[in-house]
Structures are given as structure tokens and as C-alpha cells.
Write an enzyme that holds these catalytic residues in place. Structure first.
Site, mmCIF file in Angstrom:
data_model
loop_
_atom_site.group_PDB
_atom_site.id
_atom_site.type_symbol
_atom_site.label_atom_id
_atom_site.label_comp_id
_atom_site.label_asym_id
_atom_site.label_seq_id
_atom_site.Cartn_x
_atom_site.Cartn_y
_atom_site.Cartn_z
ATOM 1 N N THR A 161 1.092 -1.107 0.087
ATOM 2 C CA THR A 161 0.066 -0.120 -0.061
ATOM 3 C C THR A 161 0.957 1.233 -0.039
ATOM 4 O OG1 THR A 161 -0.175 0.079 2.411
ATOM 5 C CG2 THR A 161 -1.709 -1.292 1.449
ATOM 6 N N HIS A 162 0.463 2.312 -0.620
ATOM 7 C CA HIS A 162 1.377 3.297 -0.957
ATOM 8 C C HIS A 162 2.678 3.013 -1.533
ATOM 9 C CE1 HIS A 162 -1.234 5.541 2.186
ATOM 10 N NE2 HIS A 162 -1.424 4.293 2.657
ATOM 11 N N SER A 284 18.034 -0.377 -27.390
ATOM 12 C CA SER A 284 18.020 1.153 -27.345
ATOM 13 C C SER A 284 18.965 1.368 -28.661
ATOM 14 C CB SER A 284 18.968 1.783 -26.176
ATOM 15 O OG SER A 284 19.734 2.789 -26.392
ATOM 16 N N GLN A 329 -20.336 15.202 -36.641
ATOM 17 C CA GLN A 329 -19.406 14.610 -37.738
ATOM 18 C C GLN A 329 -18.110 14.591 -36.763
ATOM 19 O OE1 GLN A 329 -19.374 15.495 -42.143
ATOM 20 N NE2 GLN A 329 -17.359 16.490 -41.334
HETATM 21 N N1 ARG Z 1 -20.766 13.051 -42.862
HETATM 22 C C1 ARG Z 1 -21.871 13.741 -42.152
HETATM 23 C C2 ARG Z 1 -21.865 13.310 -40.608
HETATM 24 O O1 ARG Z 1 -20.845 12.431 -40.384
HETATM 25 C C3 ARG Z 1 -23.230 13.162 -42.720
HETATM 26 C C4 ARG Z 1 -24.468 13.794 -42.297
HETATM 27 C C5 ARG Z 1 -24.338 14.839 -43.059
HETATM 28 N N2 ARG Z 1 -25.672 15.571 -42.856
HETATM 29 C C6 ARG Z 1 -25.932 17.065 -43.222
HETATM 30 N N3 ARG Z 1 -26.935 17.577 -42.758
HETATM 31 N N4 ARG Z 1 -24.789 17.797 -43.752
HETATM 32 O O2 ARG Z 1 -22.528 13.794 -39.827
#
Ligand code: ARG
Length: 461
Positions: A161-162, A284, A329
Site C-alpha cells: 500500500t502506498h 536502445s 461529424q
Molecule cells: N458526414 C456527415 C456526418 O458525419 C453526414 C451527415 C451530413 N448531414 C448534413 N445534414 N450535412 O455527420
């Protein structure tokens, strides 16, 4: 200012704007080609079964589309399906290909669908396969840890421990604890898997469509447990779901980082408890003698990176209002990266543990008399002395403390979960349950896809 323009499937766009908005989709969406084709196959199958007055595809049309989708799947498998910047993403690349092959029929495929629900289903199908692999990989690694624990169940090891010597323990307890941590993490992964296992298709842009689509049918065709019950939530759950999954993976990586940290300590020459297999050490460029634990150091840093992936996704979601927003996205890259890093880490550690040797002499000679101080106090308690008096008695005579036999000390710890009271069979049962769940879920998922596509699935197996 005059700027270059790009013609895409959905209109003309400034080249720089296209590059900025597509971001890394052109590369990352390669991971979604399979899911996109499979999702499209389910969508057209459903379109062909719509009530006659609003049916845009016949059953024969749907079959033709599916046959073309299967060709795309095979091309993709051979690395020959290209997503270009003009496509922006996998969805428009597949549509371009279908239209090139099938003309007007290809142009009908996007009826009652948006890229918003399309990418949501793609990510869930992708995640489904990935999470099953994560669970299988957790089962393998906890399996080798548990084997290691059984093999060295009675070998004493100084419990710390520790980081300071504390009480007698065993190699078995140490290894079984790491297996147990991973098995708890598997429960988190499984919870994420179950949330993921709902079909968002039919949400379209975010609000559904004014035609009687059959969302239950699409969900069944794709092997999901059920459709997401609210179409807006189906879109809003994007990003949140990825962060839930990354949260579970963060916990897997925390467990692996601790394992790596322990291993680096216990394989240091000053300890010498364990010996890393030579194949997992690196040399290394200047020091000829070096055998460095680079793999383990990178496990530690990758754990930090998976946490960072989750943080990135959490922050993207935090500022996004209801309905589709393009911010989502950008959750794709950390999501895929976090999955890939976690899986690679689980996979590299499995053979490392399987081939790791112990040095029983070093483990035993590491015991000094003070490690038995508490055991001595408890012996006095057994003779009738109140614990606090026994504690003070031992503390006052620490330099006279007698060494005990570490093997005997370990065998005395027989209660549940202690070094001599471990239920290895219970651990094995948990591992087997995960492996069986993975097989059953995979079989069901793949059977659904085979039926949908009319071919053996997965391809080339
Ligand atoms: N590549 C886009 C994403 O991953 C797909 C959806 C695009 N939709 C939009 N309304 N521009 O979100």
C-alpha cells in the site's frame, strides 16, 4: 473574390468549404462502407414493402440494388471502393455508385432517408461489431490473467500500500485482481452495447417522414433489438452514445494502464518479480544492453489518449442543440480512434501476459520481517489480546520481529477473496459467459445480415 468550385451529388460548393466541411470523412468513412451498404440494403427492402400507393421500388428493384451493394462490399473488401472529396462522405459515394450502375433506380434509394439517420445507423452497426470484438478481447486477456493467477496461485508476493511493503499476498491475488477489474469493465461495455443496439433509421433529417415507413422492419432486418422509439432522440443520441462507449473504453484502459504500471515496476531489475517476454521489449540505439518496456509505456499513454477521445466527444455534444448538427461529424474521429486504440491495447497485452515468467526466488526474498507485523499482531489477538494492545506491542518491538514463512502466511488467508480463498472457477465462469454472449450475439447479427443480403456473412471467411 473568385473561388474554385466543386460539383458534388448535392450541388456546387466552394472547394475550400468542401474540404473544411468534409474534414476527415473521406478517409474515416472507409470504416463505414460495410455498414452503409448493409443499412441501405435494409432500407430498400423496406421501401419495396411499403403500401402500394406510395411504393417507389418493386421487390425486383430492391433485389437489384442489393446485388449492386454486394458488389460494392466485395470491392471495398479488396480495397477498391473509393470515396472521393466530391462525394464528401460514404453515403454519397454509395449513392453515386448505385446511380452509375442502376440509373434512376439508384436515384430512388434515398427516398425517406437522410444522411443524418444514415450515418447514425452506420455508426451503430460499426460499433456493434467493434464492441463485440472488444468484449471478446477482454475475455481473452482476462483469460490469460486468470490462467496466470491459477498457475502462480500459491507463490507469495509482498502486498503493497502506498507502494510500500504492507502484508503478505500472492501472485495469484495480484493477477486475479486485474482479471476482475477487466470483467467489471466488460459490464460497462455490455451496457454501452445494449444502448447501441437500437435502430435509428427512419429518423431521416431528425423528424421522420410523411410516408408510412416501417421502422420495426428495418430494425429487424439489421438485427437490432428494436428501433429507437423517438426519431429526434435517434439523432440526438449520436455523440452521446459514442461518449458512453468511450467512457466504457476509458475504464478498460484505466485497468490496462494500472496493469502496465504494475508490470513496469515488478519487472524493474531492482524488483525482478516478473520477466517480460523478450519479444515485447525494445532495444536502445545507443545502449547495447537495453530491454525496455516500451509496449507498457505506450499502454499508459494510450490510456490517456482514450480518455482524451471521450473528453473531445463529450465537449462536442455539450454544445449541440436538438436535431442534427454538423458538429457531430467531428465525434467520428475520436470515436474510431478510441476504439482502435483500446482494441490494439487489449490485443498486445494478451500474448505478453501469456508468455510472462515469474521469478519465485525474487518474490520470496523480497519479504522482510516487517511485512508480517500485522500477522504477528493478529496472532496475539488470537491469544486473547485486544487488537489495539497487540498493535502497540508489535509496534514497540518492531526490530525484534520474526520472519515468518511467506508460503505459510499466504495459506492462512483463506477467507473469500483472499490469496488462499480465491474462487478461480467463478472468474472463469464470468469469462466464459462473456465469450458465449459474444458468440451468440455475433451469430444472430450475422444471420440477419446473411438473410438480408442473400449471401454468406461475413464475406470471405
Ligand atoms: N458526414 C456527415 C456526418 O458525419 C453526414 C451527415 C451530413 N448531414 C448534413 N445534414 N450535412 O455527420
Amino acid at each position: 473574390m473568385k473561388t474554385a468550385k466543386h460539383k458534388t451529388t448535392v450541388g456546387v460548393i466552394d472547394t475550400d468549404v468542401l474540404a473544411y466541411t468534409a474534414g476527415r470523412d473521406v478517409e474515416l468513412d472507409r470504416n463505414l462502407i460495410t455498414a452503409d451498404c448493409v443499412g441501405t440494403a435494409a432500407h430498400v427492402t423496406m421501401l419495396a414493402r411499403m403500401p402500394e400507393k406510395c411504393r417507389v421500388l418493386s421487390t425486383a428493384d430492391a433485389k437489384k440494388v442489393i446485388t449492386t451493394l454486394v458488389t460494392i462490399l466485395k470491392q471495398a473488401r479488396a480495397g477498391k471502393f473509393k470515396i472521393t472529396l466530391d462525394d464528401q462522405d460514404v453515403h454519397l459515394a454509395v449513392e453515386r455508385h448505385l446511380t452509375a450502375q442502376l440509373g434512376d433506380l439508384g436515384k430512388k434509394v434515398h427516398t425517406c432517408r437522410s444522411r443524418n439517420d444514415q450515418v447514425a445507423v452506420d455508426l451503430r452497426l460499426f460499433a456493434k461489431e467493434e464492441l463485440l470484438s472488444v468484449l471478446a478481447e477482454i475475455a481473452s486477456l482476462s483469460g490469460v490473467l486468470s490462467d496466470f493467477a491459477r498457475r502462480h496461485a500459491t507463490i507469495p508476493m509482498v502486498g503493497r500500500t502506498h507502494m510500500q511493503p504492507a502484508m503478505p499476498s500472492s501472485v495469484g491475488l495480484w493477477a486475479d485482481a486485474h482479471a476482475a477489474a477487466l470483467l467489471d469493465d466488460a459490464a460497462l461495455v455490455l451496457a454501452a452495447y445494449q444502448l447501441n443496439d437500437q435502430c435509428p433509421l427512419g429518423a431521416a433529417a431528425s423528424y421522420g417522414v410523411p410516408l408510412p415507413i416501417d421502422r420495426q422492419l428495418v430494425s429487424d432486418l439489421l438485427g437490432f433489438s428494436h428501433p429507437v422509439g423517438n426519431v429526434l432522440h435517434a439523432i440526438n443520441s449520436r455523440g452521446k452514445l459514442e461518449s458512453v462507449i468511450l467512457g466504457a473504453l476509458t475504464h478498460v484502459m484505466l485497468s490496462l494502464s494500472r496493469l502496465a504500471q504494475d508490470l513496469m515496476l515488478f519487472t524493474m531489475p531492482e524488483f525482478g518479480y516478473f520477466e517480460l517476454p523478450a519479444a515485447f521489449c525494445t532495444g536502445s540505439s545507443i545502449m547495447p544492453q537495453k530491454k525496455n518496456p516500451d509496449v507498457l509505456e505506450l499502454v499508459r499513454s494510450r490510456a490517456a489518449r482514450v480518455t482524451a477521445c471521450q473528453t473531445a466527444v463529450l465537449d462536442i455534444v455539450r454544445s449541440a442543440p436538438s436535431g442534427y448538427n454538423r458538429d457531430l461529424q467531428d465525434a467520428k474521429e475520436p470515436f474510431m480512434e478510441g476504439l482502435a486504440m483500446t482494441r490494439a491495447t487489449l490485443r498486445i497485452l494478451t500474448p505478453l501476459i501469456a508468455d510472462m515468467e515469474i521469478n519465485a526466488d525474487a518474490l520470496v526474498t523480497a519479504f522482510s520481517a516487517d511485512v508480517f507485523a500485522t500477522d504477528h499482531a493478529l496472532e496475539l489477538v488470537a491469544g486473547g489480546m485486544p487488537f489495539r494492545d497487540a498493535y502497540h506491542h508489535v509496534k514497540a518491538h518492531l526490530d525484534e520481529l520474526e520472519n515468518m514463512d511467506p508460503f505459510t502466511a499466504v495459506t492462512k488467508k483463506t477467507h473469500l477473496g483472499a490469496p488462499a480463498g480465491l474462487d478461480f472457477d467463478a472468474t472463469t465462469a464470468r469469462i466464459v459467459a462473456i465469450a458465449e454472449l459474444v458468440s451468440a450475439e455475433r451469430a444472430e447479427f450475422h444471420a440477419a445480415l446473411s438473410k438480408l443480403l442473400g449471401i454468406a456473412w461475413p464475406l470471405n471467411r
